[in-house]
Structures are given as structure tokens and as C-alpha cells.
Design a protein around this motif. Structure first.
Motif, PDB file in Angstrom:
ATOM      1  N   SER A 128      32.988  82.100  21.016  1.00 38.91           N
ATOM      2  CA  SER A 128      34.287  82.304  21.663  1.00 38.91           C
ATOM      3  C   SER A 128      34.104  82.717  23.117  1.00 38.91           C
ATOM      4  CB  SER A 128      35.087  83.375  20.913  1.00 38.91           C
ATOM      5  OG  SER A 128      34.417  84.622  20.934  1.00 38.91           O
ATOM      6  N   PHE A 129      35.087  82.325  23.940  1.00 35.82           N
ATOM      7  CA  PHE A 129      35.082  82.652  25.366  1.00 35.82           C
ATOM      8  C   PHE A 129      36.394  83.341  25.723  1.00 35.82           C
ATOM      9  CE2 PHE A 129      32.223  79.104  24.886  1.00 35.82           C
ATOM     10  CZ  PHE A 129      31.188  79.356  25.778  1.00 35.82           C
ATOM     11  N   ASP A 130      36.291  84.531  26.288  1.00 36.13           N
ATOM     12  CA  ASP A 130      37.480  85.203  26.808  1.00 36.13           C
ATOM     13  C   ASP A 130      37.715  84.722  28.236  1.00 36.13           C
ATOM     14  OD1 ASP A 130      37.574  86.521  24.445  1.00 36.13           O
ATOM     15  OD2 ASP A 130      37.280  88.532  25.266  1.00 36.13           O
ATOM     16  N   ALA A 131      38.938  84.266  28.499  1.00 35.58           N
ATOM     17  CA  ALA A 131      39.298  83.757  29.830  1.00 35.58           C
ATOM     18  C   ALA A 131      40.359  84.672  30.432  1.00 35.58           C
ATOM     19  CB  ALA A 131      39.813  82.326  29.726  1.00 35.58           C
ATOM     20  N   ALA A 132      39.892  85.634  31.220  1.00 35.95           N
ATOM     21  CA  ALA A 132      40.808  86.597  31.830  1.00 35.95           C
ATOM     22  C   ALA A 132      40.670  86.622  33.348  1.00 35.95           C
ATOM     23  CB  ALA A 132      40.560  87.995  31.266  1.00 35.95           C
ATOM     24  N   TRP A 133      39.549  86.151  33.838  1.00 38.65           N
ATOM     25  CA  TRP A 133      39.336  86.111  35.287  1.00 38.65           C
ATOM     26  C   TRP A 133      38.395  84.939  35.602  1.00 38.65           C
ATOM     27  CZ3 TRP A 133      36.189  88.975  32.135  1.00 38.65           C
ATOM     28  CH2 TRP A 133      34.817  88.864  32.339  1.00 38.65           C
ATOM     29  N   GLY A 134      38.509  84.409  36.772  1.00 31.95           N
ATOM     30  CA  GLY A 134      37.591  83.363  37.222  1.00 31.95           C
ATOM     31  C   GLY A 134      37.750  82.043  36.493  1.00 31.95           C
ATOM     32  N   ASN A 135      37.369  80.970  37.203  1.00 27.41           N
ATOM     33  CA  ASN A 135      37.502  79.645  36.607  1.00 27.41           C
ATOM     34  C   ASN A 135      36.475  78.663  37.159  1.00 27.41           C
ATOM     35  OD1 ASN A 135      38.950  77.852  34.838  1.00 27.41           O
ATOM     36  ND2 ASN A 135      39.804  76.858  36.666  1.00 27.41           N
ATOM     37  N   ASP A 136      35.503  79.173  37.898  1.00 28.24           N
ATOM     38  CA  ASP A 136      34.550  78.286  38.556  1.00 28.24           C
ATOM     39  C   ASP A 136      33.741  77.443  37.572  1.00 28.24           C
ATOM     40  OD1 ASP A 136      35.410  79.297  40.949  1.00 28.24           O
ATOM     41  OD2 ASP A 136      33.731  80.700  41.199  1.00 28.24           O
ATOM     42  N   ASP A 137      33.444  78.006  36.391  1.00 30.63           N
ATOM     43  CA  ASP A 137      32.534  77.323  35.464  1.00 30.63           C
ATOM     44  C   ASP A 137      33.216  76.726  34.237  1.00 30.63           C
ATOM     45  OD1 ASP A 137      30.268  77.879  37.009  1.00 30.63           O
ATOM     46  OD2 ASP A 137      30.053  79.875  36.108  1.00 30.63           O
ATOM     47  N   THR A 138      34.534  76.776  34.170  1.00 31.64           N
ATOM     48  CA  THR A 138      35.214  76.313  32.957  1.00 31.64           C
ATOM     49  C   THR A 138      34.931  74.846  32.657  1.00 31.64           C
ATOM     50  OG1 THR A 138      36.999  77.917  33.279  1.00 31.64           O
ATOM     51  CG2 THR A 138      37.431  76.086  31.789  1.00 31.64           C
ATOM     52  N   GLN A 139      35.037  73.995  33.659  1.00 32.43           N
ATOM     53  CA  GLN A 139      34.803  72.575  33.429  1.00 32.43           C
ATOM     54  C   GLN A 139      33.354  72.305  33.044  1.00 32.43           C
ATOM     55  OE1 GLN A 139      37.205  70.092  33.261  1.00 32.43           O
ATOM     56  NE2 GLN A 139      35.420  69.087  32.321  1.00 32.43           N
ATOM     57  N   ARG A 140      32.446  73.027  33.657  1.00 28.69           N
ATOM     58  CA  ARG A 140      31.031  72.869  33.313  1.00 28.69           C
ATOM     59  C   ARG A 140      30.786  73.287  31.864  1.00 28.69           C
ATOM     60  NH1 ARG A 140      26.141  76.408  35.854  1.00 28.69           N
ATOM     61  NH2 ARG A 140      24.411  75.404  34.737  1.00 28.69           N
ATOM     62  N   ILE A 141      31.412  74.365  31.451  1.00 29.15           N
ATOM     63  CA  ILE A 141      31.293  74.819  30.060  1.00 29.15           C
ATOM     64  C   ILE A 141      31.835  73.755  29.108  1.00 29.15           C
ATOM     65  CG2 ILE A 141      32.224  76.477  28.385  1.00 29.15           C
ATOM     66  CD1 ILE A 141      32.003  78.610  30.601  1.00 29.15           C
ATOM     67  N   LEU A 142      32.974  73.176  29.461  1.00 34.25           N
ATOM     68  CA  LEU A 142      33.558  72.126  28.624  1.00 34.25           C
ATOM     69  C   LEU A 142      32.634  70.912  28.536  1.00 34.25           C
ATOM     70  CD1 LEU A 142      37.322  72.237  29.726  1.00 34.25           C
ATOM     71  CD2 LEU A 142      36.326  73.071  27.581  1.00 34.25           C
ATOM     72  N   ASP A 143      31.993  70.576  29.641  1.00 33.01           N
ATOM     73  CA  ASP A 143      31.083  69.426  29.646  1.00 33.01           C
ATOM     74  C   ASP A 143      29.872  69.670  28.740  1.00 33.01           C
ATOM     75  OD1 ASP A 143      32.737  68.110  31.414  1.00 33.01           O
ATOM     76  OD2 ASP A 143      31.589  68.681  33.204  1.00 33.01           O
ATOM     77  N   ILE A 144      29.318  70.880  28.799  1.00 35.27           N
ATOM     78  CA  ILE A 144      28.154  71.212  27.964  1.00 35.27           C
ATOM     79  C   ILE A 144      28.541  71.205  26.483  1.00 35.27           C
ATOM     80  CG2 ILE A 144      26.485  73.022  27.383  1.00 35.27           C
ATOM     81  CD1 ILE A 144      26.618  73.879  30.355  1.00 35.27           C
ATOM     82  N   LEU A 145      29.692  71.748  26.190  1.00 38.99           N
ATOM     83  CA  LEU A 145      30.167  71.753  24.800  1.00 38.99           C
ATOM     84  C   LEU A 145      30.346  70.328  24.284  1.00 38.99           C
ATOM     85  CD1 LEU A 145      32.820  74.626  25.037  1.00 38.99           C
ATOM     86  CD2 LEU A 145      30.580  74.740  23.911  1.00 38.99           C
ATOM     87  N   LYS A 146      30.849  69.462  25.152  1.00 34.44           N
ATOM     88  CA  LYS A 146      31.045  68.061  24.766  1.00 34.44           C
ATOM     89  C   LYS A 146      29.712  67.378  24.497  1.00 34.44           C
ATOM     90  CE  LYS A 146      33.275  63.773  26.260  1.00 34.44           C
ATOM     91  NZ  LYS A 146      34.089  63.119  27.332  1.00 34.44           N
ATOM     92  N   GLU A 147      28.712  67.665  25.330  1.00 29.49           N
ATOM     93  CA  GLU A 147      27.383  67.074  25.144  1.00 29.49           C
ATOM     94  C   GLU A 147      26.783  67.461  23.793  1.00 29.49           C
ATOM     95  OE1 GLU A 147      25.027  68.346  28.415  1.00 29.49           O
ATOM     96  OE2 GLU A 147      26.183  67.230  29.925  1.00 29.49           O
ATOM     97  N   HIS A 148      27.088  68.659  23.352  1.00 25.16           N
ATOM     98  CA  HIS A 148      26.559  69.146  22.070  1.00 25.16           C
ATOM     99  C   HIS A 148      27.506  68.847  20.906  1.00 25.16           C
ATOM    100  CE1 HIS A 148      22.994  71.600  23.326  1.00 25.16           C
ATOM    101  NE2 HIS A 148      23.609  71.519  24.506  1.00 25.16           N
ATOM    102  N   ASN A 149      28.631  68.231  21.213  1.00 25.81           N
ATOM    103  CA  ASN A 149      29.641  67.936  20.190  1.00 25.81           C
ATOM    104  C   ASN A 149      30.039  69.207  19.434  1.00 25.81           C
ATOM    105  OD1 ASN A 149      31.406  66.283  18.729  1.00 25.81           O
ATOM    106  ND2 ASN A 149      29.887  65.901  17.124  1.00 25.81           N
TER     107      ASN A 149
END
Length: 292
Positions: free
Chosen positions: A94-115
Motif C-alpha cells: 500500500s502507498f499513502d498519498a498525502a504529499w508530493g507527486n513526482d514519482d507517482t507515474q514512475r511507481i505506476l509504470d513499475i507496478l505495471k511491468e510486474h503485473n
């Protein structure tokens, strides 16, 4: 008199002394039979009462057990879900999203690569600031979770304020994605009985974690990996806490997912890990399915 017939039949042939003895013995026998009948009736009544009482006790035990099994109350304390009892090698990230957004898309891309699909707990402020990312998280198939509107200590708020903190972001996410969120993580992990009960009354499962990555301390990539992969609580049904805005989380994510896979774990969203009904909690906050 019940003995008159017997007496008449034999008195002509038997001396009076023996007749008196005979009549006395007959009376004793009759009294014994009468007493025995009363005792039998008494024991029958007691037996019936005992059976009824036993059945009532069994019924009460089952009823009480049923109450315990569907309650999150343990020794007077309402508990959120820290982890889940399961024989399957599954954990939730799980990821808490309360501040910052610089790495969100990168995190989504890595998660997608690992399915892999995970759970994002978002504050109302984050949702307002990054609506496109909320949609991207949803469209990628991840859980959307509630992290309150303003990231306040929920235990310090009134019931009305608690509800406002929950339902404000709830409506924002619903408007953006159509999703009616059901998972709630209290900011700072701060809760008391009132926080847990309020969340449940508003249709939410309160969620904590049993493995904290400590990524928010910004100790570095290796620290995150060692903390999670060697955590003493890591096991079947664990819920792992990370933050999308922490400095090194995105850098560590690829290796973290590989490490969990090497240990034999399948990463799933929290909504697919927890039990939605027919469960009870232990003192550690472990969610346990009721025996079938």
C-alpha cells in the motif's frame, strides 16, 4: 381399604397374629411403591430441567460466540485490520498519498511491468491537487483508499468532524472515478474506538499495517529493502506500508517486488486480501476467518 380383600380371603386359615404381620408388610410394600413413584417423577422432572438448561447453555454459547466472531472488539478495544490470517502466500502493498507527486507515474509504470496491483490511500488535498493521477491509478486497476480529507489526528476530532474527514474525500473520488471507496487508513495510524466505529458506520474497513517500510525516514533504497524483506512480521497476509511521495520509494520498488517474489509472495490489493464478512480479530489486529 385396599387390603380388605386379601384379609378376607385368608383370615379363615391363618391365625390373627400372622394376619396382622401380613397386613403390616403389605402396607410397607405399598408405601415403598408410592415413595418410589414420587422419586421417579422427581428425577424425571430434574432430568428434563437439566436437559433444557444444558440446551439453553449451548444455545447461549453459540449466540455469544457469534457475537464475538463478527466483532472487531478485542478486550474492549476496537481494532482496525493490521494483517490477515491466510494459508496463501499473499501480501498487500500500500502507498499513502498525502504529499508530493513526482514519482507517482514512475511507481505506476513499475507496478505495471510486474503485473502487480496495490492500494493507494489518498487524502482529499492530494485528490484535489492531482485529479489526473487519481484517474490514472484507478484506470491501472489499483485500489483507491481513503486517507481523510486533511490528514488530521482523527482521535482528536468529534464524531461529526470524523465523518466530514471521511466523506469529503469519499465524494471527491466518487465524482472523479465513480468509485465508492471502502478502505480507510487513519492518518499517522492514529485511532481509538470512536475512530474505528465511525469508519465502520460510514461503510469503511479501517486498515493499518504490520510491516512499515520506514521509507518516510529517507534512509535510502537499501534501508527500505532490508526493512521490508527482513521484517519479523512479514508473512502470509501482511500489509506493507509505503508512501508515493517518499524520496527513495520509487528507486526501491523494482527490487522490493523482486524480493517479495523470490520469497514466494504474491502481491495483491488490500481489497483482495481482507475478509469482508464472517471474521473476527485477535489482539494483534490480525483478521481471522470464522470457522465454517
Amino acid at each position: 381399604m385396599i387390603y380388605s380383600g386379601t384379609y378376607t380371603a385368608i383370615k379363615a386359615d391363618v391365625p390373627e397374629f400372622f394376619m396382622r404381620k401380613f397386613i403390616k408388610l403389605e402396607r410397607i410394600r405399598a408405601n415403598r411403591e408410592s415413595i418410589q413413584k414420587k422419586l421417579n417423577k422427581k428425577w424425571l422432572t430434574c432430568g428434563i430441567f437439566t436437559c433444557v438448561a444444558a440446551i439453553a447453555m449451548i444455545g447461549s454459547y453459540r449466540y455469544i460466540s457469534g457475537i464475538v466472531k463478527v466483532s472487531s472488539n478485542v478486550n474492549g478495544k476496537e481494532l482496525p485490520i493490521y494483517c490477515v490470517q491466510t494459508d496463501e502466500k499473499k501480501v498487500a502493498l500500500s502507498f499513502d498519498a498525502a504529499w508530493g507527486n513526482d514519482d507517482t507515474q514512475r511507481i505506476l509504470d513499475i507496478l505495471k511491468e510486474h503485473n502487480v496491483h496495490v492500494t493507494f490511500f489518498m487524502t482529499g488535498g492530494w485528490v484535489e491537487s492531482y485529479p489526473d493521477d487519481v484517474k490514472a491509478i484507478y484506470e491501472a486497476g489499483h485500489d483507491l483508499g481513503n486517507h481523510s480529507q486533511n490528514h488530521k489526528n482523527m482521535s482528536q476530532l468529534s464524531d461529526e468532524e470524523k465523518t466530514q474527514e471521511l466523506m469529503s474525500v469519499h465524494e471527491k473520488v466518487k465524482e472523479l472515478t465513480g468509485v465508492k471507496m471502502q478502505l480507510f487508513r487513519p492518518p499517522y495510524g492514529d485511532y481509538d474506538n470512536a475512530v474505528v466505529l465511525n469508519a465502520r458506520e460510514n461503510g469503511y474497513y479501517p486498515i493499518q499495517w504490520d510491516v512499515d517500510s520506514l521509507d518516510w525516514k529517507d534512509y535510502g533504497t537499501d534501508s527500505i529493502l532490508n526493512t521490508v524483506l527482513n521484517h519479523k512480521a512479514l508473512g502470509n497476509g501482511s500489509i506493507i506500508l509505503c508512501h508515493n511521495g517518499a524520496k527513495y520509494t520509487a528507486d526501491a520498488l523494482d527490487a522490493l517486488l523482486d524480493g517479495l517474489k523470490e520469497k514466494g509472495y504474491q502481491v495483491v490489493p488490500i481489497s483482495q486480501l481482507i475478509y469482508k464478512e464472517n471474521y473476527h480479530m485477535d489482539v494483534t489486529g490480525r483478521q481471522i476467518p470464522d470457522a465454517k
